[in-house]
Design a protein around this motif. Sequence first.
Motif, mmCIF file in Angstrom:
data_model
loop_
_atom_site.group_PDB
_atom_site.id
_atom_site.type_symbol
_atom_site.label_atom_id
_atom_site.label_comp_id
_atom_site.label_asym_id
_atom_site.label_seq_id
_atom_site.Cartn_x
_atom_site.Cartn_y
_atom_site.Cartn_z
ATOM 1 N N LYS A 1 -10.440 13.069 -46.296
ATOM 2 C CA LYS A 1 -10.739 13.533 -44.840
ATOM 3 C C LYS A 1 -10.618 14.889 -44.617
ATOM 4 O O LYS A 1 -9.586 15.457 -44.996
ATOM 5 C CB LYS A 1 -10.161 12.699 -43.767
ATOM 6 N N ALA A 2 -11.486 15.720 -43.978
ATOM 7 C CA ALA A 2 -11.575 17.060 -43.853
ATOM 8 C C ALA A 2 -11.538 17.239 -42.286
ATOM 9 O O ALA A 2 -12.471 16.659 -41.983
ATOM 10 C CB ALA A 2 -12.189 18.105 -44.745
ATOM 11 N N TYR A 3 -10.967 18.203 -41.787
ATOM 12 C CA TYR A 3 -11.035 18.452 -40.476
ATOM 13 C C TYR A 3 -11.423 19.954 -40.588
ATOM 14 O O TYR A 3 -10.793 20.931 -40.710
ATOM 15 C CB TYR A 3 -9.711 18.264 -39.661
ATOM 16 N N VAL A 4 -12.676 20.197 -39.921
ATOM 17 C CA VAL A 4 -12.990 21.667 -39.431
ATOM 18 C C VAL A 4 -12.728 22.004 -38.105
ATOM 19 O O VAL A 4 -13.684 21.280 -37.335
ATOM 20 C CB VAL A 4 -14.407 21.958 -40.049
ATOM 21 N N THR A 5 -12.019 22.914 -37.796
ATOM 22 C CA THR A 5 -11.980 23.349 -36.385
ATOM 23 C C THR A 5 -12.589 24.804 -36.333
ATOM 24 O O THR A 5 -12.147 25.560 -36.864
ATOM 25 C CB THR A 5 -10.382 23.379 -36.040
ATOM 26 N N VAL A 6 -13.365 24.885 -35.170
ATOM 27 C CA VAL A 6 -14.276 25.957 -35.009
ATOM 28 C C VAL A 6 -13.823 26.532 -33.370
ATOM 29 O O VAL A 6 -14.003 25.786 -32.553
ATOM 30 C CB VAL A 6 -15.685 25.867 -35.124
ATOM 31 N N MET A 7 -13.265 27.778 -33.549
ATOM 32 C CA MET A 7 -12.963 28.248 -32.327
ATOM 33 C C MET A 7 -13.943 29.812 -31.939
ATOM 34 O O MET A 7 -14.124 30.386 -33.117
ATOM 35 C CB MET A 7 -11.476 28.746 -32.340
ATOM 36 N N GLN B 1 -0.720 24.500 -12.585
ATOM 37 C CA GLN B 1 -0.064 25.963 -12.246
ATOM 38 C C GLN B 1 0.400 26.326 -13.616
ATOM 39 O O GLN B 1 0.592 25.545 -14.502
ATOM 40 C CB GLN B 1 0.550 26.088 -11.129
ATOM 41 N N GLY B 2 0.307 27.591 -13.699
ATOM 42 C CA GLY B 2 1.020 28.288 -14.911
ATOM 43 C C GLY B 2 0.070 28.047 -16.050
ATOM 44 O O GLY B 2 0.534 28.132 -17.376
ATOM 45 N N VAL B 3 -1.227 27.842 -15.905
ATOM 46 C CA VAL B 3 -2.184 27.996 -17.037
ATOM 47 C C VAL B 3 -2.913 29.311 -17.381
ATOM 48 O O VAL B 3 -3.331 30.045 -16.413
ATOM 49 C CB VAL B 3 -3.545 27.129 -16.595
ATOM 50 N N GLY B 4 -2.696 29.888 -18.437
ATOM 51 C CA GLY B 4 -3.099 31.106 -18.955
ATOM 52 C C GLY B 4 -4.537 30.901 -19.501
ATOM 53 O O GLY B 4 -5.337 30.249 -19.076
ATOM 54 N N GLU B 5 -4.728 31.818 -20.670
ATOM 55 C CA GLU B 5 -5.982 31.536 -21.060
ATOM 56 C C GLU B 5 -6.367 30.109 -21.681
ATOM 57 O O GLU B 5 -5.477 29.515 -22.191
ATOM 58 C CB GLU B 5 -6.153 32.770 -22.309
ATOM 59 N N VAL B 6 -7.606 29.792 -21.605
ATOM 60 C CA VAL B 6 -8.123 28.435 -21.958
ATOM 61 C C VAL B 6 -9.309 28.843 -22.984
ATOM 62 O O VAL B 6 -10.237 29.647 -22.680
ATOM 63 C CB VAL B 6 -8.574 27.656 -20.999
ATOM 64 N N ARG B 7 -9.240 28.100 -24.088
ATOM 65 C CA ARG B 7 -10.403 28.427 -25.089
ATOM 66 C C ARG B 7 -10.686 27.106 -25.582
ATOM 67 O O ARG B 7 -9.918 26.338 -25.893
ATOM 68 C CB ARG B 7 -10.100 29.349 -26.218
ATOM 69 N N ALA B 8 -12.083 26.937 -25.648
ATOM 70 C CA ALA B 8 -12.653 25.532 -26.017
ATOM 71 C C ALA B 8 -13.407 25.703 -27.351
ATOM 72 O O ALA B 8 -14.278 26.577 -27.534
ATOM 73 C CB ALA B 8 -13.694 25.131 -24.847
#
Lengths: 79, 79
Positions: free
Chosen positions: A2-8, A31-38
Motif C-alpha cells: 500500500k502507498a499513501y500519497v498525501t497532498v497538501m 478554542q485555541g485553533v490556529g491555522e487549519v489546512r485541508a
Amino acid sequence: MKAYVTVMPKNGVLDPQGKAIGHALGTLGFQGVGEVRAGKVIELELAETDPAKARAVAEDMARRLLANTVIESFKVELA
Amino acid sequence: MKAYVTVMPKNGVLDPQGKAIGHALGTLGFQGVGEVRAGKVIELELAETDPAKARAVAEDMARRLLANTVIESFKVELA
C-alpha cells in the motif's frame, strides 16, 4: 503493497477549505485553533512489492495526476 | 502542537473519487494498481500542548465536524 500519497496546499497558497473548517470549528466553540489546512490522501494498492520501486511509481503518479505541483506539495508513505 | 486528522471512507462504502483516480491512472498507463481510495487530511495548529488533551480535542472535532462517522472513519496523529 500500500502507498499513501498525501497532498497538501503549499505554504503561502490560499486554502479556502482550511479557512472554512477553522471558522466552523470556532462556531462550534473550539478554542485555541490556529491555522487549519485541508489536503487529501490517496490510498493505493500496488502490485509492486519492492519498496523503492513502489515509492518511485507512487511519486510518478503524484506528479502526473494526484497533485498539482504548482500549488500543492505531496509526500509518499508505504505500508 | 499540530494534529493531523485523516478521514477515509469506511470499507464497503462506495468511493467514486477513488474509482475515478484508479481509472485515470490506468488511462495514463500505470499498471498493477488495485483498489484506490480517496480521503482527506486536515492539519490543525492547536494551542493545547498536552498530547492527551490535544488528541481528545482533535477526536471531538473529527466526530462533530470533520468526519461523517456514518460513512467515514478517522484517525488522529500528533506532531
